[in-house]
Design a protein around this motif. Structure first.
Motif, short mmCIF file in Angstrom:
data_model
loop_
_atom_site.label_atom_id
_atom_site.label_comp_id
_atom_site.label_asym_id
_atom_site.label_seq_id
_atom_site.Cartn_x
_atom_site.Cartn_y
_atom_site.Cartn_z
N ARG A 104 43.97 57.89 43.23
CA ARG A 104 43.07 58.91 43.74
C ARG A 104 43.67 60.30 43.57
N ARG A 105 45.00 60.40 43.74
CA ARG A 105 45.67 61.69 43.58
C ARG A 105 45.60 62.16 42.13
N GLN A 106 45.76 61.22 41.19
CA GLN A 106 45.66 61.59 39.77
C GLN A 106 44.26 62.03 39.41
N ASP A 107 43.25 61.35 39.98
CA ASP A 107 41.87 61.72 39.71
C ASP A 107 41.55 63.11 40.25
N SER A 108 42.06 63.41 41.43
CA SER A 108 41.78 64.71 42.04
C SER A 108 42.49 65.85 41.32
N SER A 109 43.63 65.54 40.68
CA SER A 109 44.38 66.57 39.97
C SER A 109 43.89 66.76 38.53
N THR A 110 43.03 65.83 38.06
CA THR A 110 42.51 65.94 36.69
C THR A 110 41.40 66.97 36.65
N VAL B 167 45.52 35.47 43.88
CA VAL B 167 45.88 36.35 45.00
C VAL B 167 46.72 37.53 44.51
N PHE B 168 47.57 37.29 43.54
CA PHE B 168 48.44 38.34 43.03
C PHE B 168 47.69 39.37 42.18
N GLU B 169 46.39 39.15 41.98
CA GLU B 169 45.58 40.15 41.29
C GLU B 169 45.13 41.27 42.23
N LEU B 170 45.50 41.21 43.49
CA LEU B 170 45.08 42.20 44.48
C LEU B 170 45.39 43.64 44.06
N PRO B 171 46.60 43.95 43.59
CA PRO B 171 46.86 45.34 43.18
C PRO B 171 46.00 45.79 42.00
N VAL B 172 45.73 44.88 41.07
CA VAL B 172 44.90 45.23 39.91
C VAL B 172 43.47 45.49 40.34
N VAL B 173 42.93 44.63 41.20
CA VAL B 173 41.57 44.82 41.69
C VAL B 173 41.47 46.12 42.49
N SER B 174 42.47 46.39 43.31
CA SER B 174 42.48 47.62 44.10
C SER B 174 42.50 48.84 43.19
N TRP B 175 43.28 48.76 42.12
CA TRP B 175 43.35 49.88 41.17
C TRP B 175 42.01 50.12 40.50
N LEU B 176 41.33 49.04 40.11
CA LEU B 176 40.02 49.17 39.48
C LEU B 176 39.00 49.79 40.45
N LEU B 177 39.01 49.33 41.69
CA LEU B 177 38.08 49.86 42.68
C LEU B 177 38.38 51.33 42.97
N ALA B 178 39.66 51.69 42.91
CA ALA B 178 40.02 53.10 43.11
C ALA B 178 39.54 53.96 41.95
N LEU B 179 39.64 53.44 40.74
CA LEU B 179 39.16 54.18 39.57
C LEU B 179 37.66 54.42 39.65
N LEU B 180 36.95 53.43 40.21
CA LEU B 180 35.50 53.55 40.35
C LEU B 180 35.09 54.37 41.56
N ILE C 20 35.41 53.45 44.66
CA ILE C 20 34.89 52.59 45.72
C ILE C 20 35.91 52.41 46.85
N LEU C 21 37.18 52.32 46.49
CA LEU C 21 38.24 52.02 47.47
C LEU C 21 39.10 53.26 47.70
N HIS C 22 39.43 53.53 48.97
CA HIS C 22 40.25 54.68 49.34
C HIS C 22 41.44 54.19 50.15
N TRP C 23 42.58 54.79 49.87
CA TRP C 23 43.81 54.33 50.53
C TRP C 23 43.77 54.58 52.03
N GLU C 24 43.05 55.60 52.49
CA GLU C 24 42.97 55.87 53.91
C GLU C 24 42.33 54.69 54.66
N VAL C 25 41.30 54.11 54.04
CA VAL C 25 40.63 52.96 54.66
C VAL C 25 41.56 51.76 54.72
N MET C 26 42.30 51.52 53.63
CA MET C 26 43.24 50.40 53.61
C MET C 26 44.33 50.58 54.64
#
Length: 258
Positions: free
Chosen positions: A248-254, A178-191, A193-199
């Motif tokens: 997502r902010r880092q990706d958009s600024s890259t 269960v504590f892997e949730l932040p890591v999984v969310s980070w991976l999905l954000a890198l791909l 797939i996941l957006h903070w607005e939806v969460m």
């Protein structure tokens, strides 16, 4: 940068076999050491069954008594072996990850190696944190409630050592995952797939889901215990929103290159 993977299939297979053997040897040695050190091992395992456990003192929980018993001829030996094996695997996990990472990295590009190191390190750290939270908070509260719950004073609670140890091990694995949730969310954000607005939009739905999961993990009608269990998971969800937003902010600024 180009990959460094130039070996043949059979060379990779031979290397994988060698690494698996090393992992099994190290895990077995540590499991044997844990088996030999029976007293300190079970002093740690059985500590949450005593009312003077550190978590009970910090939470101000009144003294209580839980009795553990053995009902099978080989039960204690099997629990001893199973607990020692889990302890050995937990202690050997850094070496296991090192061997697996050493096998995978030659097939990765340099930038992929950088992300892989961060993902593996974060996942391992979060699993250890989850295991610690379970041992010091969730499991003790579960044991205290279920071990002292009575439908009548005429019915005494006699918990088996197998039930106690199996619950501790299984809950440690579940909470660690269960504590892997932040890591999984980070991976999905890198791909992407996941957006903070939806969460954030489904925060209320997530809260209800967290309460349900917490009730399953800790089957208790005690509102305080349920809150203590749900709070870390809720904080993980909020942290995941922040992590996804920053990613997502880092990706958009890259700057993008063609």
């Amino acid at each position: 940068m180009m990959k460094n993977d130039t070996g043949t299939f059979w060379e990779h297979l031979d290397e994988l076999r060698s690494r698996i053997i090393k992992m099994l040897v190290v895990t077995s040695i540590l499991a044997v050491v844990a088996f030999i050190l029976k007293k300190p091992l079970f002093d740690i395992v059985l500590a949450p069954s005593h009312s003077d456990f550190v978590s009970y003192r910090l939470l101000g929980i009144a003294p209580f008594k839980i009795s553990l018993m053995n009902t099978g001829l080989t039960e204690q030996l099997m629990i001893h072996m199973k607990t020692a094996l889990y302890c050995g695997l937990l202690l050997a996990s850094p070496y296991v990850l090192y061997q697996l990472f050493g096998f995978i990295t030659p097939a990765l590009y340099d930038n992929e190696k950088h992300h892989a190191v961060k993902v593996v390190s974060a996942a391992y750290l979060m699993f250890l944190i989850g295991t610690a939270v379970n041992y010091f908070l969730i499991f003790p509260l579960t044991v205290r409630f279920l071990g002292t719950y009575q439908v009548s004073t005429e019915v005494a609670n006699m918990l088996t050592i197998q039930s106690y140890a199996d619950t501790l091990i299984s809950m440690s694995l579940v909470i660690g995952v269960v504590f892997e949730l932040p890591v999984v969310s980070w991976l999905l954000a890198l791909l992407g797939i996941l957006h903070w607005e939806v969460m954030a939009r489904y925060r209320k739905h997530a809260f209800v889901t967290i309460l349900i999961i917490s009730a399953i993990i800790t089957p208790t009608t005690d509102a305080f215990t349920l809150f203590v269990v749900a709070l870390p998971v809720w904080l993980l969800y909020e942290a995941s929103i922040l992590i996804v937003r920053m990613t997502r902010r880092q990706d958009s600024s890259t700057p993008k290159t063609i």
